[in-house]
Design a protein around this motif. Structure first.
Motif, PDB file in Angstrom:
ATOM      1  N   PHE A  42       0.190  10.226   0.114  1.00 53.62           N
ATOM      2  CA  PHE A  42       1.311  10.206   1.054  1.00 53.62           C
ATOM      3  C   PHE A  42       0.885  10.789   2.397  1.00 53.62           C
ATOM      4  CE2 PHE A  42       5.272  11.654   2.971  1.00 53.62           C
ATOM      5  CZ  PHE A  42       6.121  10.587   2.717  1.00 53.62           C
ATOM      6  N   VAL A  43       1.305  10.148   3.474  1.00 51.22           N
ATOM      7  CA  VAL A  43       0.925  10.578   4.820  1.00 51.22           C
ATOM      8  C   VAL A  43       2.147  11.126   5.563  1.00 51.22           C
ATOM      9  CG1 VAL A  43       0.053   9.827   7.065  1.00 51.22           C
ATOM     10  CG2 VAL A  43      -0.974   8.930   4.969  1.00 51.22           C
ATOM     11  N   GLY A  44       1.990  12.317   6.150  1.00 54.68           N
ATOM     12  CA  GLY A  44       3.070  12.908   6.938  1.00 54.68           C
ATOM     13  C   GLY A  44       3.982  13.801   6.116  1.00 54.68           C
ATOM     14  N   ILE A  48       0.817  -1.222   0.000  1.00 56.15           N
ATOM     15  CA  ILE A  48       0.000   0.000   0.000  1.00 56.15           C
ATOM     16  C   ILE A  48       0.849   1.271   0.000  1.00 56.15           C
ATOM     17  CG2 ILE A  48      -1.896  -1.195   1.169  1.00 56.15           C
ATOM     18  CD1 ILE A  48      -1.143   0.503   3.671  1.00 56.15           C
ATOM     19  N   ARG A  49       2.036   1.176  -0.542  1.00 51.96           N
ATOM     20  CA  ARG A  49       2.847   2.392  -0.654  1.00 51.96           C
ATOM     21  C   ARG A  49       2.055   3.445  -1.440  1.00 51.96           C
ATOM     22  NH1 ARG A  49       7.916   2.283   1.128  1.00 51.96           N
ATOM     23  NH2 ARG A  49       9.026   0.293   1.291  1.00 51.96           N
ATOM     24  N   PRO A  50       2.156   4.708  -1.073  1.00 54.11           N
ATOM     25  CA  PRO A  50       1.431   5.765  -1.792  1.00 54.11           C
ATOM     26  C   PRO A  50       1.906   5.868  -3.240  1.00 54.11           C
ATOM     27  CG  PRO A  50       3.043   6.709  -0.294  1.00 54.11           C
ATOM     28  CD  PRO A  50       2.975   5.249   0.031  1.00 54.11           C
ATOM     29  N   ARG A  51       0.940   6.104  -4.130  1.00 53.36           N
ATOM     30  CA  ARG A  51       1.274   6.217  -5.553  1.00 53.36           C
ATOM     31  C   ARG A  51       1.465   7.663  -5.984  1.00 53.36           C
ATOM     32  NH1 ARG A  51      -3.771   2.276  -6.576  1.00 53.36           N
ATOM     33  NH2 ARG A  51      -4.459   3.677  -4.925  1.00 53.36           N
ATOM     34  N   LEU A  66       8.644   8.138  -0.978  1.00 54.06           N
ATOM     35  CA  LEU A  66       8.855   9.362  -1.763  1.00 54.06           C
ATOM     36  C   LEU A  66       9.634   9.062  -3.033  1.00 54.06           C
ATOM     37  CD1 LEU A  66       9.608  12.073   0.956  1.00 54.06           C
ATOM     38  CD2 LEU A  66       7.646  11.962  -0.590  1.00 54.06           C
ATOM     39  N   ALA A  67      10.640   8.194  -2.928  1.00 55.51           N
ATOM     40  CA  ALA A  67      11.405   7.811  -4.110  1.00 55.51           C
ATOM     41  C   ALA A  67      10.492   7.136  -5.132  1.00 55.51           C
ATOM     42  CB  ALA A  67      12.548   6.883  -3.728  1.00 55.51           C
ATOM     43  N   ASN A  68       9.571   6.286  -4.674  1.00 55.39           N
ATOM     44  CA  ASN A  68       8.639   5.615  -5.580  1.00 55.39           C
ATOM     45  C   ASN A  68       7.704   6.610  -6.265  1.00 55.39           C
ATOM     46  OD1 ASN A  68       9.693   3.110  -4.997  1.00 55.39           O
ATOM     47  ND2 ASN A  68       8.132   2.582  -3.496  1.00 55.39           N
TER      48      ASN A  68
END
Length: 429
Positions: free
Chosen positions: A36-38, A28-31, A74-76
């Motif tokens: 994105f959280v935080g 569930i990494r942000p896309r 973030l890199a993703n």
């Protein structure tokens, strides 16, 4: 709080699908930035990093922060949103040979397609000086745009020339509210998370999971997934109930007796302070262990010890501040659990030191005077005469440059109204 997600689970004991072998925290990494959280300070709307990525004008950067706060995520996101070639290397597994392969492909792309390459190096602090030196010329010439991720202080772990060509973004530990939001996302996401299951989990349990995760989103999500898996095979009904004990077992923290929002946390730090102040090394060590083993942030403890070293010891043993600051630095460099022994050393040193609150009281008095007499001017002889006009009106006149004199120089340094003031009265240093 009950999460009723669509479709009843037909067979909870059915074999897990291959995609589910990927940890929940990775699935569930942000896309994109909206997921994105935080880290609002650097990725919020209108913030520098976000603008750099969305305009595809990224320069070399380094993400510095503790584990599980979003560096790889973030890199993703950058990989998905940039038109550049994106290559990822592990600082643990890769070396100069891998770098040279990336460089060759990057040079070819730049020459044939005028396309740049972004190289993401996770745990870049694992690369030694020679490996970082090998990367430097390609960053300098723009062949490669670097994204480095590190849990260690870049000032110590990344060579200065490479660091000077990169912008450092400091990522903070996630707040409890951030982690609660992450957990909710995982519970509600039907495609990548646990949303296709019917899960009941109380708000109190979610909040406790967030608190025990120590600002690490990965720990929280892995704990949630482990608690879920431990229940799914035992479930007799379609609803999976995850309770506080399930979370404690998943995190292997069954012995925890405090949370960082509750009174007990402050009771423990108070006990640590008072034990050090009372020169009881054994009690000090015990309360330190209670906090660390209970999941307290080691940097928080290190900051409190550093304050104690001057407030309660101060000039009675100025080495205490050196010890405390070194322990604080060790916490930054190597993290927990390795830094526990450094904190133990600082705590024991402070406990055994002679105590004095001289500095604390003296500064308090000076601060009170500063607040009440801010209109007092600096004596003319102490002012710097940086222009001829200032010199002509008496700035610096009759000032005695101490190194030119032998012995003590008679000269006033306080405003006239405070002359003779003694902030250290009745205390010998």
């Amino acid at each position: 709080m009950i999460f009723n997600i669509y479709d009843i689970v037909h067979d909870m004991k059915k074999k897990i699908q291959p995609s589910q072998y990927t940890p929940l925290s990775d699935r569930i990494r942000p896309r994109n930035f909206d997921e994105f959280v935080g880290q609002e300070e650097i990725v919020g709307k209108g913030k520098l990093l976000r603008k750099m990525v969305e305009s595809d004008q990224l320069s070399s950067i380094v993400f510095w922060g503790p584990p599980g706060v979003g560096k790889t995520s973030l890199a993703n996101i950058i990989a998905k949103q940039t038109s550049s070639e994106f290559v990822s290397l592990s600082g643990v597994e890769s070396g100069k040979k891998d770098l040279m392969s990336v460089v060759k492909n990057a040079q070819d792309l730049l020459k044939t397609e005028n396309k740049r390459t972004i190289l993401f190096i996770d745990e870049i602090h694992r690369w030694n000086k020679a490996q970082q030196d090998a990367l430097l010329p390609y960053v300098e010439r723009g062949v490669i745009t670097l994204i480095g991720a590190t849990t260690e202080n870049p000032s110590f772990e990344i060579i200065r020339p490479l660091l000077s060509r990169s912008r450092v973004f400091i990522l903070k530990s996630l707040s409890d509210d951030d982690i609660v939001l992450l957990i909710k996302q995982a519970l509600e996401d039907k495609e990548r998370g646990l949303g296709k299951h019917e899960i009941k989990i109380e708000a109190e349990t979610v909040e406790m999971l967030a608190e025990l995760s120590g600002g690490d989103g990965r720990v929280a999500l892995n704990g949630l997934e482990l608690a879920f898996k431990s229940k799914v095979y035992k479930a007799e009904k379609s609803i999976i109930v995850i309770g506080i004990e399930d979370i404690r077992e998943a995190l292997q923290r069954t012995h925890l007796v405090f949370d960082k929002k509750g009174e007990e946390f402050y009771n423990l730090i108070s006990a640590l302070h008072k034990s050090m102040r009372g020169s009881d090394a054994n009690a000090s060590l015990y309360w330190l262990a209670r906090m660390l083993e209970g999941g307290a942030d080691p940097l928080y403890i290190a900051r409190r010890i550093l304050r104690f070293a001057s407030e309660d010891i101060g000039m009675a043993n100025s080495e205490a501040m050196v010890q405390a600051n070194t322990a604080f630095d060790a916490c930054h460099k190597i993290g927990y659990p390795e830094c526990s022994v450094h904190l133990a050393q600082a705590v024991i040193y402070c406990a055994k030191s002679t105590k004095s609150n001289l500095l604390y009281r003296a500064y308090g008095e000076a601060a009170k005077d500063a607040q009440n007499t801010s209109y007092f001017g600096v004596p003319l002889h102490l002012r710097n005469a940086s222009t001829d006009f200032m010199k002509n009106i008496g700035y610096g006149k009759d000032y005695k440059y101490n190194p030119d004199f032998e012995g003590e120089v008679e000269q006033d340094y306080l405003p006239e109204e405070l002359r003779g003031k003694d902030y250290f009265k009745k205390v010998s240093m």
